[in-house]
Design a protein around this motif. Structure first.
Motif, PDB file in Angstrom:
ATOM      1  N   PRO A   1       0.834  -1.208   0.000  1.00  0.00           N
ATOM      2  CA  PRO A   1       0.000   0.000   0.000  1.00  0.00           C
ATOM      3  C   PRO A   1       0.869   1.258   0.000  1.00  0.00           C
ATOM      4  O   PRO A   1       1.851   1.357   0.728  1.00  0.00           O
ATOM      5  N   ARG A   2       0.483   2.219  -0.828  1.00  0.00           N
ATOM      6  CA  ARG A   2       1.289   3.423  -0.997  1.00  0.00           C
ATOM      7  C   ARG A   2       0.375   4.643  -0.985  1.00  0.00           C
ATOM      8  O   ARG A   2      -0.735   4.610  -1.515  1.00  0.00           O
ATOM      9  N   LEU A   3       0.894   5.686  -0.373  1.00  0.00           N
ATOM     10  CA  LEU A   3       0.178   6.952  -0.285  1.00  0.00           C
ATOM     11  C   LEU A   3       1.068   8.032  -0.876  1.00  0.00           C
ATOM     12  O   LEU A   3       2.218   8.191  -0.470  1.00  0.00           O
ATOM     13  N   GLU A   4       0.538   8.772  -1.861  1.00  0.00           N
ATOM     14  CA  GLU A   4       1.291   9.828  -2.522  1.00  0.00           C
ATOM     15  C   GLU A   4       0.735  11.180  -2.099  1.00  0.00           C
ATOM     16  O   GLU A   4      -0.453  11.451  -2.274  1.00  0.00           O
ATOM     17  N   LEU A   5       1.599  12.033  -1.549  1.00  0.00           N
ATOM     18  CA  LEU A   5       1.233  13.385  -1.127  1.00  0.00           C
ATOM     19  C   LEU A   5       1.832  14.371  -2.120  1.00  0.00           C
ATOM     20  O   LEU A   5       3.061  14.457  -2.262  1.00  0.00           O
ATOM     21  N   ARG A   6       0.977  15.121  -2.797  1.00  0.00           N
ATOM     22  CA  ARG A   6       1.442  16.051  -3.828  1.00  0.00           C
ATOM     23  C   ARG A   6       1.943  17.351  -3.198  1.00  0.00           C
ATOM     24  O   ARG A   6       1.406  17.800  -2.189  1.00  0.00           O
ATOM     25  N   ASN A   7       2.948  17.929  -3.836  1.00  0.00           N
ATOM     26  CA  ASN A   7       3.495  19.234  -3.436  1.00  0.00           C
ATOM     27  C   ASN A   7       3.823  19.256  -1.936  1.00  0.00           C
ATOM     28  O   ASN A   7       3.397  20.129  -1.193  1.00  0.00           O
ATOM     29  N   THR A   8       4.579  18.269  -1.494  1.00  0.00           N
ATOM     30  CA  THR A   8       4.888  18.093  -0.072  1.00  0.00           C
ATOM     31  C   THR A   8       6.367  17.803   0.090  1.00  0.00           C
ATOM     32  O   THR A   8       6.987  17.151  -0.763  1.00  0.00           O
ATOM     33  N   THR A   9       6.938  18.291   1.192  1.00  0.00           N
ATOM     34  CA  THR A   9       8.322  18.002   1.551  1.00  0.00           C
ATOM     35  C   THR A   9       8.360  17.383   2.935  1.00  0.00           C
ATOM     36  O   THR A   9       7.400  17.485   3.703  1.00  0.00           O
ATOM     37  N   ILE A  10       9.485  16.748   3.269  1.00  0.00           N
ATOM     38  CA  ILE A  10       9.647  16.045   4.541  1.00  0.00           C
ATOM     39  C   ILE A  10      10.492  16.900   5.467  1.00  0.00           C
ATOM     40  O   ILE A  10      11.552  17.416   5.069  1.00  0.00           O
ATOM     41  N   ALA A  11      10.036  17.042   6.711  1.00  0.00           N
ATOM     42  CA  ALA A  11      10.815  17.761   7.713  1.00  0.00           C
ATOM     43  C   ALA A  11      12.062  16.964   8.067  1.00  0.00           C
ATOM     44  O   ALA A  11      12.079  15.722   7.991  1.00  0.00           O
ATOM     45  N   GLY A  12      13.100  17.669   8.499  1.00  0.00           N
ATOM     46  CA  GLY A  12      14.360  16.996   8.791  1.00  0.00           C
ATOM     47  C   GLY A  12      14.306  16.079   9.995  1.00  0.00           C
ATOM     48  O   GLY A  12      15.138  15.182  10.135  1.00  0.00           O
ATOM     49  N   SER A  13      13.339  16.266  10.900  1.00  0.00           N
ATOM     50  CA  SER A  13      13.278  15.453  12.117  1.00  0.00           C
ATOM     51  C   SER A  13      12.584  14.117  11.916  1.00  0.00           C
ATOM     52  O   SER A  13      12.552  13.301  12.839  1.00  0.00           O
ATOM     53  N   ILE A  14      12.045  13.844  10.751  1.00  0.00           N
ATOM     54  CA  ILE A  14      11.304  12.604  10.506  1.00  0.00           C
ATOM     55  C   ILE A  14      12.261  11.543  10.005  1.00  0.00           C
ATOM     56  O   ILE A  14      13.034  11.772   9.060  1.00  0.00           O
ATOM     57  N   SER A  15      12.203  10.361  10.617  1.00  0.00           N
ATOM     58  CA  SER A  15      13.019   9.239  10.182  1.00  0.00           C
ATOM     59  C   SER A  15      12.412   8.622   8.931  1.00  0.00           C
ATOM     60  O   SER A  15      11.201   8.658   8.715  1.00  0.00           O
ATOM     61  N   SER A  16      13.260   8.055   8.103  1.00  0.00           N
ATOM     62  CA  SER A  16      12.779   7.463   6.850  1.00  0.00           C
ATOM     63  C   SER A  16      12.041   6.151   7.068  1.00  0.00           C
ATOM     64  O   SER A  16      11.374   5.664   6.156  1.00  0.00           O
ATOM     65  N   GLU A  17      12.138   5.561   8.246  1.00  0.00           N
ATOM     66  CA  GLU A  17      11.474   4.285   8.508  1.00  0.00           C
ATOM     67  C   GLU A  17      10.903   4.306   9.925  1.00  0.00           C
ATOM     68  O   GLU A  17      11.573   4.733  10.862  1.00  0.00           O
ATOM     69  N   LEU A  18       9.642   3.854  10.062  1.00  0.00           N
ATOM     70  CA  LEU A  18       8.937   3.821  11.346  1.00  0.00           C
ATOM     71  C   LEU A  18       8.497   2.393  11.619  1.00  0.00           C
ATOM     72  O   LEU A  18       7.811   1.774  10.790  1.00  0.00           O
ATOM     73  N   GLN A  19       8.912   1.860  12.770  1.00  0.00           N
ATOM     74  CA  GLN A  19       8.563   0.493  13.150  1.00  0.00           C
ATOM     75  C   GLN A  19       7.268   0.510  13.963  1.00  0.00           C
ATOM     76  O   GLN A  19       7.134   1.265  14.926  1.00  0.00           O
ATOM     77  N   GLY A  20       6.288  -0.332  13.568  1.00  0.00           N
ATOM     78  CA  GLY A  20       5.028  -0.412  14.288  1.00  0.00           C
ATOM     79  C   GLY A  20       5.105  -1.376  15.459  1.00  0.00           C
ATOM     80  O   GLY A  20       6.047  -2.165  15.577  1.00  0.00           O
ATOM     81  N   PRO A  21       4.129  -1.353  16.373  1.00  0.00           N
ATOM     82  CA  PRO A  21       4.101  -2.303  17.494  1.00  0.00           C
ATOM     83  C   PRO A  21       4.028  -3.743  16.994  1.00  0.00           C
ATOM     84  O   PRO A  21       3.636  -4.033  15.857  1.00  0.00           O
TER      85      PRO A  21
END
Length: 744
Positions: A198-218
């Motif tokens: 599953p993929r979600l595309e956000l148009r005209n959006t940038t990533i803040a520097g504090s966000i990690s590229s990978e998030l582990q779920g419970p």
């Protein structure tokens, strides 16, 4: 030859129904799950359908009397027909016609189904559509994907890029959510590719520097891992999910919520999904080319009407003419996944046309039309004529009665702990058979029950249910009485004498009157108190008061001052006496009776005195006694939720010796409150109050002279009185044995 034609005819009839049944199998689970939720939707009425637009785009608006509605959308016939279902809705009398026209929408057809309203939108060509819901209307926009993307792109370029500030996983209401917090609104899409993650595309959006590229779920979450990356002017979010988990992305202000859940029964992912409206989010709108339906925030299950069967089978379409009933039953058996056994005397043909109905409801209608009945045990359904089934039931009842008559009787001792056996014996007698009996041993509080063993088990279950610890309630009353008194009394006495005579050496010099004497004439018979006027004579026989308006003074009360003015020869004398008294007092009385009693049992507690008084009759003078007491009388009842309902009567009587009868008997000051109320356990309620205030202002004066400004006070006596009394009654019930008597 005829048997071959019969088989061919059966196959021709069966083939379309099987195609409809199996083609709709993917859609059945979504309809069934949404149907269970639709029962909770409040009845709403659709009032109008309006179509607007021109050229390659169109807008269809469904208006009605509802809040944010529940609805579902699905496409068929290659996207040429879009079907909208609004559960729990109704159409106005006379049907509903769409208003307006457009070159894209050919026609709309509205109909009523068992679940609500079904609206079919027939398009001239297949185009993507997007749906949103607001209070009072549902809006579906049909437009090519290219034009819509260009419109979004232009708007986004003007607003500038949006920043993805935070990403985290949470669980709420049984669903796992991936929350994306953004700096502003954003357009998004979820490409439909079953083979990829599953993929979600956000148009005209940038990533803040504090966000990690990978998030582990419970560990126990449906969201195993989430990855985020930047591609040109877009942000791509991919999720590793649990097997068969489906997701729905919604927008809530500046947040995107991607919800994942497991479908009911492990079925395939439906094309149109139902999402629940959350209280935390003010708006939800799907940004995919196929809109997710909306539901209101009502509970997901409600009870159906009394005596009304609820159908939960998969929905199917049936269209047959003069079909053999055995073939219809075989078709229903195949669609419903159950085993159907028919009796030998079941025969006949059926002509039926049904669309979008549960298979179990269709089976009931077919059996009723042919005078047949069914008996279901597990996944096995037996079909037979109603007369035959009724005879079997009557025979089963007769066998059961015969078994009860032949079954051996047993005797069982049932002890009763908290209740009284005599009170429970009538309830037990209602469960016994004609051969059963019940007796009570009052000494041990035990019931002796004799009946068949099945009824004895029911009796024990009834006694265990009813024989519970009775709640005990401690009722505390608090009677607060506050009294304040204020009095002020100001008076004056003055008098004197003037003598003009030859004896005193100051005659008038006239023949008449040669002697003149003036003296105050206001006197009291006997000796009068003249303290303050004469230091030598505290009392005089006839005081010479001209104004005698004194205040009441004495020991412990008020004060007075006297002034004496006189000549040497005693020709002129003036005596003045001022007296004043003021009293201010506050009395507060608190009475707090309390008593402990059982549920539904009246209790009382009292304290007071017996006041004797005389009664004159033909037999002489007799002495009787009148009660003056403080009494609390209450009858509590504990409700199932732990509140206390009470009928309470509070009385507070006291003697008043300041007001007595001619024989000296005091009067009784009576205060009483009687009411019914409901109070939560441990809370305090003010059940009543009385507030009284008595004020008075009296002026005693000499006529005419007392009305003279300023000098009038020399001829007046002023008295002021202000009495205030306030009574409040508080009541606090407490269930002493709540944990034992009211188990959660």
């Amino acid at each position: 030859m005829r048997q071959g034609w019969d088989r061919y005819f059966f196959i021709v009839l069966l083939l379309p129904a099987l195609v409809v049944a199996f083609d709709g199998r993917e859609l059945a689970s979504a309809q069934q799950s949404s149907g269970s939720r639709a029962s909770t939707q409040k009845s709403s009425r659709i009032s109008a359908v309006r179509v607007t637009g021109s050229g390659k785009s169109a807008v269809l608006r469904v208006s009605g009397a509802f809040d944010v509605p529940e609805y579902s959308l699905r496409a068929r016939d290659g996207g040429r027909v879009v079907v909208m279902e609004v559960p729990g809705a109704t159409l106005p009398k006379g049907g509903l016609r769409s208003q307006g026209e457009t070159s894209l929408i050919e026609r709309t057809v509205a109909s009523t189904t068992a679940r609500g309203v079904r609206l079919e939108i027939v398009l001239r060509r297949s185009v993507p559509y997007r749906a949103t819901a607001r209070p009072g209307n549902i809006e579906v926009r049909f437009s090519p994907e290219r034009s819509r993307r260009s419109a979004h792109t232009n708007a986004e370029k003007k607003a500038g890029p949006t920043v993805l500030r935070r990403m985290y996983v949470e669980r709420r209401d049984g669903r796992d959510r991936l929350i994306l917090e953004l700096s502003g609104p954003v357009s998004f899409r979820t490409p439909r590719d079953e083979s990829a993650a599953p993929r979600l595309e956000l148009r005209n959006t940038t990533i803040a520097g504090s966000i990690s590229s990978e998030l582990q779920g419970p560990d126990d979450s449906l969201i195993r891992k989430a990855r985020v990356r930047q591609e040109s002017d877009r942000v791509i979010v991919e999720v590793e999910r649990a097997e068969s988990a489906v997701g729905t992305a919604v927008r809530a202000g500046r947040r995107l919520v991607w919800m994942f859940t497991l479908p009911t029964g492990g079925t395939r992912r439906p094309r149109a999904r139902t999402i629940a409206r959350e209280a935390d989010y003010s708006e939800e709108a799907s940004e995919t080319s196929e809109a997710a339906p909306f539901v209101s925030g009502v509970p997901m299950q409600i009870r159906s009407g009394r005596g009304r069967r609820r159908y939960s089978g998969r929905r199917i379409d049936l269209d047959f003419k003069d079909a053999d009933i055995h073939n219809i039953l075989r078709l229903v058996s195949e669609v419903g996944g159950v085993n159907v056994v028919t009796a030998d005397d079941v025969s006949g043909t059926v002509t039926i046309r049904m669309r979008n109905v549960p298979w179990d409801q269709a089976l009931d209608v077919i059996l009723q039309a042919k005078g047949l009945g069914s008996v279901r045990r597990g996944n096995l359904i037996r079909v037979a004529p109603l007369e035959k089934l009724e005879k079997e039931r009557e025979a089963a009842i007769a066998r059961r009665k015969q078994q009860e008559q032949l079954a051996p009787l047993e005797t069982r001792l049932v002890p009763v702990s908290y209740a009284t056996a005599n009170e429970l014996s009538p309830r037990v007698g209602e469960l016994l058979s004609e051969r059963g009996s019940v007796s009570v041993d009052e000494r041990t509080n035990v019931m002796i029950v004799r009946d068949i063993i099945d009824n004895l088990d029911n009796v024990e279950e009834l006694v265990r249910t009813l024989d519970t610890q009775t709640p005990q309630v401690l009722i505390e009353a608090r009677i607060v009485e506050a009294t304040s008194q204020y009095t002020r009394d100001v008076g004056i006495q003055w008098g004197g004498d003037v003598t003009l005579s030859s004896t005193n050496g100051n005659p008038t010099g006239l023949v008449f009157p040669s002697n003149v004497g003036i003296t105050g004439g206001n006197f009291e018979p006997g000796s009068a108190d003249t303290r303050g006027l004469s230091p030598f004579q505290p009392t005089v026989q006839n005081p010479n008061f001209a104004v005698n308006l004194p205040a009441i003074t004495g020991t412990g009360q008020g004060g007075a001052i006297g002034l004496t003015l006189g000549s040497v020869g005693g020709n002129v004398n003036l005596n003045v006496r001022l007296s004043a008294a003021e009293a201010n007092g506050v009395v507060r009385i608190i009475s707090s009776p309390r008593i402990l009693t059982l549920d539904n049992r009246e209790a009382s507690i009292a304290q007071g005195t017996l006041i004797p008084f005389s009664q004159v009759s033909a037999q002489g003078v007799n002495t009787a006694f009148q009660e003056a007491k403080l009494e609390l009388r209450v009858r509590p009842h504990v409700t199932s939720d732990g509140s206390v309902s009470m009928h309470v009567k509070i009385t507070r009587d006291e003697p008043d010796f300041t007001r007595t009868s001619p024989r000296g008997d005091p009067t009784i000051l009576k205060r009483e409150a009687e009411t019914d109320l409901l109070v939560t356990d441990g809370n305090t309620a003010v059940i009543g109050g009385i507030y009284t205030r008595n004020t008075g202002r009296n002026i005693d004066q000499v006529p005419f002279f007392g009305d003279i400004p300023v000098l009038g006070v020399l001829f007046q006596r002023r008295r002021v009185r202000d009495d205030r009394n306030e009574l409040l009654i508080f009541l606090t019930p407490r269930i002493v044995n709540r944990a034992e008597a009211l188990p959660e």
